[in-house]
Structure formats: structure tokens, C-alpha cells
Design an enzyme around this catalytic site. Structure first.
Site, PDB file in Angstrom:
ATOM      1  N   ASP A 376       0.865  -1.178   0.000  1.00  0.00           N
ATOM      2  CA  ASP A 376       0.000   0.000   0.000  1.00  0.00           C
ATOM      3  C   ASP A 376       0.900   1.225   0.000  1.00  0.00           C
ATOM      4  OD1 ASP A 376      -3.138   0.685   1.257  1.00  0.00           O
ATOM      5  OD2 ASP A 376      -1.584   2.238   1.117  1.00  0.00           O
ATOM      6  N   LEU A 377       0.705   2.108  -0.991  1.00  0.00           N
ATOM      7  CA  LEU A 377       1.569   3.281  -1.093  1.00  0.00           C
ATOM      8  C   LEU A 377       1.285   4.240   0.064  1.00  0.00           C
ATOM      9  CD1 LEU A 377       1.385   3.955  -4.921  1.00  0.00           C
ATOM     10  CD2 LEU A 377       2.981   2.517  -3.655  1.00  0.00           C
ATOM     11  N   ASP A 419      -4.276   2.439  -4.569  1.00  0.00           N
ATOM     12  CA  ASP A 419      -2.812   2.418  -4.490  1.00  0.00           C
ATOM     13  C   ASP A 419      -2.331   1.133  -3.824  1.00  0.00           C
ATOM     14  OD1 ASP A 419      -3.810   2.886  -2.018  1.00  0.00           O
ATOM     15  OD2 ASP A 419      -2.454   4.546  -1.524  1.00  0.00           O
TER      16      ASP A 419
END
Ligand code: C2E
Ligand code: CA
Ligand code: CA
Length: 762
Positions: A376-377, A419
């Protein structure tokens, strides 16, 4: 695939019908060629027989005239003068090679000067000439005698004999002549028949039933002796005979009597198959035939067949190429469709559909051990918010490319959405995995250059391991997600799932930690979801709390309310909820001059507080809120034991005019009987029932009976989570009173609620 296989079926059908067509064409073509040859040969024969007949007729007359001239006044006795006449005649008839005169006894008494008379030769005695000579003595017409080699002039000749008679019919003598019988320069050549066509003229059967040739276009270079001295083999004669019988039911005899030209197929003396046309000259007793080898027909046919075949092959090939192209483009299209369904359009990475479709296959090669990585960004939302989605998308694409480059072909990289990325990673050693994961973090956090600006994003990675942590992919995903949240604490780091996290205690403690400062930091606010009467007017709103935290992002109330309850934070939080919503709604009611109800969710923990009611009343008073317009939503999941405890309290609450709503009705442990005991004004039918009423008849019946019971006990019924027109129709038919759900509106901020009320209600 279906279309592709059908297309090949069509191709084979075309090929088959094409083959059939070609075969039919070939059959028709063969017959056409064969018929043409038959007609042609027959035509030649008719032509030839006329020509031969008229030619012999002319010679017949010439010989008659010469004879008459010679015998007139016994002219023939003047040898000198007679010879001159004969020589002159010879000159005028280039095909004639000799002239002469014989007496009735067969002695040659006169000849053209090119021939020396052999005194020993007697035409009546000589075996070669005897028969014909005898015939000429009794025949009115000229006799065409058997071809033979005339030694004196060293030529093969067709002898002609013509008897000359006096007035009484007595034979005076016989004029004899010879036609040169060679292939070249023969008068029959003027017919200009093709080289493949053979003319054969024979004398009629002799007394021994044998047939001898008169003339033969000798393409095969057969020796003249063989051609003219030997009779035609019986077998060949028989073949013609049976051909005539078979096709026309004609015998030679019948043909002799009927001046007809017939065409058949027969074998010649060389055993070759011939098209064979035959007619009879009754005046000179000759069989006139024209023949062509059946091979000619075959050659022409083979030539055509070859052309057809080449053409057919070319067309078939063209069709093949066409169909191949259609089929491959069809396959390509199918592939593309499957690809589209299974891939993310932005990054081109496989999506979750792809993962779920291919996981079984993938697991076959990783049966022992594999990892699920959840990426997960970090801070990506900020980039999207500040710089817009176009830039956000470009960064996502680049992230995807970097990840794709890093992971092996054996690993499955999937864009989970937003993301978030998922990697199914082969089961390497844990140490090696950690090294790789660190590398991934490094790679992702390198600077991004988009639209000549520089961006940096981090990534948090959670890892779960098969089969140690879980067996199903769903669970592994959820565990890796939990581990990812742990990693998020530090940002740009990774975390392997451990048993401690199984009940997401870490996340809970996180929530607890962050929730403590939430009220001071103004991270909490109230949202309001409208509740609509069955006639479309506004009944009220339900207050729903919202929390957005810098570290944890948006956290749903079902996540943090239980934490607050467990950690003693609920009292403070409950007060915030009550004060905030009373104030908000009071303001709105005043502002819009609109009276409507407010429902506040009250947790069990709040109800258990000793001073709950007094605090509530205090708040209502402070905020100057109309008590009768306030509803408290308590959940049905209250355990039976606690019921006795809260019963007096609920009674008291009702005494003050505040209403009680039983939330999530139908999901808890309680039986319908509690409705009798509890002081309840409203039943909130849980969303899970509303979800099913359109397709589950028994669920629909259950909702109907809940509504009926509610009516029995004088309670309002409220359906929560209505999302469609159809649901409302069914519920209205069941006489449900109030509706709440996304169909009307999602929970709204105070400002948005004002806007909603202005637009939809007033
Ligand atoms: P709930 O009391 O049953 O609240 C209804 C939930 O369903 C809300 O979720 C609402 O946003 C959602 N909802 C409403 N209409 C629809 C719909 O048409 N479709 C779908 N899918 N959902 C719909 P929310 O706000 O996340 O609240 C979840 C739960 O958290 C609530 O369930 C309630 O039990 C609790 N909660 C929320 N706010 C408070 C609060 O202020 N105090 C207390 N004690 N609990 C609260
Ligand atoms: Ca509720
Ligand atoms: Ca509910």
C-alpha cells in the site's frame, strides 16, 4: 473459440463443395471433349467418304473415256499413238503412276511409256491381281483393286481396273491404272486432317472373310508390307464389329446396306483405344474409316483437369488464408476480451479477477510454500488531492512498471485497486524474502518525475505466508493486510504477519492511541442520514459519527466504536456525539424552520453509565432541543441478561418523551417476545433483510411479519439500507412506515444535509 471452430467448419464445407464442384466440372468436361471428338471424327468420315467416292467416280469416268477412245476404230493397235494418249493422261493426273490396257485374257497389251510390259505377266493368272481382274470383267464400275507393290516402277500403288464393253455388253478389254499410295503428297492429304487423325480405307471382306487395307495414313511408320500385304487382324475387326453391335445394334452387313456413318470406340491392331468412325462405299466396295486415339481426348482432358486443379488449389489456398485470418483475429479478440476483463486498464497489471481465476493453476507450482505480499503506497492520497488524478495515475503506472521489473515471472503481481498491490511470491527463504522486500521499498521510494516535477511516495508492505499463517487465499490476503497496517505505523517499511496480530490487537491499540486525541484535534464530526416517510416527506435523520485520522486515515465507526467501548473512551465519545448532533440539528431546524426527528445511536456501554439519563437530559436542556423529537437507537444485540438492567432506564427515558428505537432488528439473539417487555417506539429492520427481499420470498415474508408485529405493538417500522426503487415498492406494499438508505441519501455532513433538505424536502 466457438466462432473460430465454426469458421473452420464453414471452410471445410466450402472445400468439400468445391471438390464436388470440380469433380462435376471435370466429369462434364470429359464428356464434352469426348463428344466433340466423336462428332468431329464422324464429320471427317462423312467428308472423306464423299471425297473418295467422287474422286474414284471421276477416275472411273476418265478410265471409261480412255478405254472407249482406245477401242474406237481399234486405235489401241496403233501402239505409238496410244502411248501418246496414255502419257498425256499421266501428265494431267499427277497421282496416277501408270496406265495400261489388258485384253480379256489378262495380257497387258499396252502401257504408258514409263512402264515396260512384262510379257510373262498375266493379270488373270497372277495371284496378286487375279481376283480383282476377274471382278473387273463382270463389274459395271471401275474396280479398286488391292494395294500392292509394283516392282516395275518401284511404288506401292492402288490399282484401278475398268472393263470396256461394246454395244452388246461384251468386254473388249480392261483399262488399268495405278494410284501412287504414299503418305506424302497423296491426294487425301488435301483434307488437312490433324496429325493425330488416321484415315484407313479398306477393301470389303474377301472370300476368306479377310480385310485388306487400301490406304492408311501411316503416322506410326509401319512397314508397307505389313500394312498392305497382311490383312487386318481379326481381333481388331472383331472389336469394331462388337462396337457397332453394342452402340447401334449394327452388323457390317446392315451398315453395307444403309449408307450411314457410325462412330464407336474400338481397339485398333496395335491394341490402342480409338474413336472410330466408319462408313461403306457401296459403289467401290470400300470401308472408309477415320480414327483418333482415345489418348487425344485424355490429353486434352488432363490438360483441363490440371488447370482446374491449379485454380482450385489457388482458390482453396486463398480461402484458407482468409479463414485463417478471420479465425486468428477472432482468437485474438477473445484473448483481448479475456485480457481486458482480467487486467487493470491503467497499469495493465493483472487485477483481482485474474488472480482468482489463475490462483489454482499458480498454486500447483507453489504447493509447498508461498507468500502473499500486500503493498500500500504511503501518502498517495495526498498526491492525488494536491496534484490531481492525472499525476496520481502517472505515478501509479510508474510504480506498476517498477514492481513488474522487479518481480519474477513466477510471481504474480496484481493491482488490487487504488494504491494497493498484491504479490503472490514463490516460497523462498525468509531471509532472502526480507532482502527482496527491502529492495522493493527502495525501488518504489525512488523519485518520480512527472510533468517535470519530482514526487516521492513510500510503500508499506504486509506479508503472510502459506501454509503457516493461513490456507485460503482470502485469509492470507486479510492477514497480509493486517500486517501491512502494522508496517504503516513506521511508513516505508514491511512487516511479516505474526500470531500477535491475528485479532488485529495492534490495529486496535493504534485506534485507541489515536482516538484519545481525536476530540481535541477536531478529527470527529457527525454525519446525518435522512429518514423518509412513506408519503415522501421527511421523518428525521440518523446521526452517524465520522473520524478521519492523519495516521490511520478514515476509520469506520464499526471499527472504533467497539474500541472506545472497550477502552473506556465511550463516555467521552458518547457525550461528543450527543452534544454535537443535538446542536447541529437544533441549528438546522431553526434555520430552516423545519421540524424533524433526530436519532442518535447509543452504545450499551453508554446505557450502563449510572448518570446516563441525567446527562442526556442536561444536554437536551443545554442545547434547547425538543425532547419528543429525539430518538435513541439501541441495538438489539443487547444480551438478555442486561435487558433487566436497562428496562427501568428505558421506561424512564420514555417518560421524558424521548423515543426508543430497536436497531438492527432481526440480527440479534432476542426473540420477538422481548418486544412485549421492552418499551420500544420504533423497529429498525436490519439492512441484511432488506437486501434479500427482492429475490428471497421467505426473507420477504419475515420482513412482512416483523412489520405486522411492530404494528401490533404500536411501533413504527423503519427499513434501513434501502438502495432501490423496487425495495421501496415491496416495503410500501408491506406497510413499512419509514425508509432510510442510499436510495434517498448517504449520510451527509451538516452543510450537505442543509443542502439536501433545501433541495429535496422544502
Ligand atoms: P447502524 O446504526 O446500523 O448505521 C447504519 C449504517 O449503514 C451506517 O454505516 C450507514 O452509513 C449505513 N447505511 C445506511 N444506508 C445504507 C445503504 O443504503 N446501504 C449501505 N450499504 N449502507 C447504508 P456507518 O455510518 O458506517 O455506521 C456503522 C455502524 O456504526 C452503525 O450501524 C452503528 O452501529 C455504529 N455507529 C455509527 N455512528 C455511531 C454513533 O454515533 N454512536 C454509536 N454508538 N454507534 C455508531
Ligand atoms: Ca443506527
Ligand atoms: Ca442498523
Amino acid at each position: 473459440m466457438l466462432i473460430a471452430s465454426n469458421i473452420w467448419k464453414i471452410f471445410y464445407l466450402i472445400l468439400l463443395s468445391g471438390t464436388f464442384l470440380v469433380l462435376t466440372l471435370l466429369y462434364v468436361n470429359y464428356n464434352e471433349i469426348n463428344d466433340r471428338y466423336h462428332i468431329q471424327i464422324q464429320h471427317y468420315t462423312e467428308l472423306l467418304s464423299k471425297s473418295v467416292n467422287s474422286d474414284f467416280l471421276q477416275k472411273d469416268m476418265v478410265l471409261g473415256i480412255i478405254g472407249k477412245q482406245l477401242f474406237k476404230n481399234n486405235n489401241y493397235k496403233d501402239i505409238q499413238k496410244s502411248k501418246l494418249i496414255l502419257d498425256d493422261l499421266l501428265k494431267q493426273n499427277p497421282y496416277l503412276v501408270s496406265f495400261g490396257l489388258a485384253d480379256v485374257n489378262g495380257n497387258v497389251i499396252l502401257s504408258s511409256s514409263n512402264i515396260k510390259i512384262n510379257p510373262n505377266k498375266n493379270l488373270l493368272i497372277d495371284a496378286v491381281t487375279s481376283n480383282d481382274f476377274k471382278e473387273s470383267l463382270i463389274s459395271e464400275n471401275m474396280v479398286v483393286a488391292k494395294t500392292y507393290y509394283f516392282k516395275t516402277i518401284k511404288e506401292w500403288i492402288i490399282p484401278l481396273r475398268k472393263a470396256i464393253r461394246d454395244k452388246n455388253g461384251n468386254v473388249l478389254g480392261v483399262v488399268i491404272a495405278g494410284i501412287k499410295n504414299t503418305n506424302k503428297g497423296h491426294y487425301l492429304d488435301t483434307l488437312e486432317l490433324s496429325k493425330n487423325i488416321t484415315i484407313e480405307i479398306t477393301k470389303d471382306f474377301d472370300s476368306n472373310k479377310k480385310v485388306y487395307r487400301q490406304y492408311y495414313t501411316n503416322h506410326e511408320n509401319i512397314s508397307y508390307e505389313e500394312l498392305y500385304n497382311d490383312h487386318i487382324p481379326d481381333k481388331a475387326v472383331q472389336s469394331v464389329n462388337s462396337g457397332l453391335q453394342k452402340k447401334y445394334n449394327y452388323s457390317f452387313d446392315k451398315l453395307r446396306k444403309n449408307a450411314k456413318t457410325l462412330t464407336i470406340e474400338a481397339t485398333n491392331p496395335l491394341e490402342k483405344n480409338m474413336i472410330f468412325s466408319i462408313t461403306y462405299d457401296s459403289r467401290y466396295h470400300l470401308w472408309i474409316t477415320v480414327q483418333v486415339s482415345k489418348l487425344e481426348v485424355m490429353y486434352e482432358f488432363y490438360y483441363n483437369a490440371l488447370l482446374y486443379l491449379i485454380l482450385f488449389t489457388i482458390i482453396s489456398l486463398a480461402f484458407y488464408v482468409l479463414f485463417y485470418n478471420i479465425s486468428t483475429s477472432e482468437k485474438r479478440k477473445n484473448k483481448e476480451l479475456v485480457f481486458q476483463a482480467q487486467h487493470d486498464t491503467l497499469t495493465n497489471l493483472p487485477n483481482r479477477t485474474y488472480m482468482y481465476t489463475n490462483i489454482k493453476e499458480w498454486k500447483k507450482t507453489h504447493a509447498q510454500k508461498y507468500y502473499v505480499l500486500f503493498l500500500d503506497l504511503d501518502n498517495f492520497k495526498n498526491i492525488n488531492d494536491k496534484f490531481g488524478h492525472t499525476i496520481g495515475d502517472k505515478i501509479l503506472v510508474e510504480v506498476a512498471q517498477r514492481l513488474e521489473k522487479f518481480f519474477n515471472v513466477g510471481d504474480m503481481l496484481v493491482r488490487q485497486g487504488g494504491d494497493e498491490f498484491i504479490v503472490l511470491k514463490e516460497g523462498i527463504e525468509e531471509k532472502e524474502l526480507e532482502l527482496q522486500v527491502q529492495e522493493v521499498i527502495q525501488i518504489v521510494s525512488k523519485t518520480y518525475h512527472v510533468n517535470s516535477k519530482e514526487f516521492r511516495v513510500g510503500v508499506s508492505l504486509g506479508i503472510a505466508q502459506y501454509p503457516i499463517d493461513a490456507l485460503s487465499i482470502e485469509e492470507l490476503l486479510s492477514l497480509s493486510d493486517t500486517a501491512m497496517y502494522e508496517a504503516k505505523k513506521h511508513k516505508n517499511s514491511y512487516c511479516l504477519f505474526s500470531e500477535k496480530m491475528r485479532h488485529s490487537s495492534v490495529v486496535k491499540s493504534d485506534i485507541e492511541q489515536e482516538l484519545r486525541g481525536a476530540i481535541e484535534n477536531n478529527e470527529l464530526w457527525m454525519a446525518y442520514q435522512p429518514q423518509i416517510n412513506s408519503d415522501g416527506s421527511l421523518y428525521g435523520v440518523e446521526a452517524l459519527i465520522r473520524w478521519e485520522n492523519e495516521k490511520l486515515g478514515f476509520v469506520g465507526p464499526d471499527k472504533f466504536i467497539p474500541v472506545a467501548e472497550e477502552t473506556g473512551l465511550m463516555k467521552e465519545l458518547g457525550e461528543f456525539i450527543i452534544y454535537s448532533s443535538l446542536r447541529d440539528i437544533k441549528n438546522i431546524r431553526d434555520e430552516l424552520d423545519l421540524s424533524f426527528n433526530l436519532s442518535i445511536n447509543i452504545s450499551v456501554v453508554q446505557l450502563m453509565e449510572a448518570d446516563f439519563l441525567s446527562n442526556l437530559l442536561k444536554a437536551v436542556e443545554i442545547e434547547n432541543f425538543t425532547r419528543t423529537c429525539l430518538t435513541l437507537e439501541i441495538t438489539e444485540s443487547l444480551s438478555i441478561e442486561s435487558l433487566d438492567d436497562v428496562l427501568p432506564l428505558l421506561d424512564d427515558i420514555q417518560e421524558y418523551g424521548i423515543q426508543i428505537s430497536l436497531d438492527d432488528f432481526g440480527t440479534g439473539y432476542s426473540s420477538l417476545s422481548i418486544l412485549r417487555d421492552l418499551p420500544i417506539n420504533e423497529l429498525k429492520i436490519d439492512k441484511s433483510f432488506i437486501d434479500k427481499i427482492l429475490y428471497d420470498e421467505s426473507e420477504k415474508a419475515l420482513v412482512q411479519s416483523i412489520i405486522n408485529i411492530g404494528k401490533n405493538f404500536n411501533m413504527k417500522t423503519l427499513a434501513e439500507g434501502v438502495e432501490s426503487d423496487e425495495q421501496i415498492k415491496v416495503l410500501k406494499a408491506a406497510h413499512c412506515d419509514i425508509f432510510q438508505g442510499y436510495y434517498y441519501s448517504k449520510p451527509l455532513s451538516k452543510e450537505n444535509l442543509i443542502e439536501f433538505l433545501n433541495k429535496e424536502i422544502i
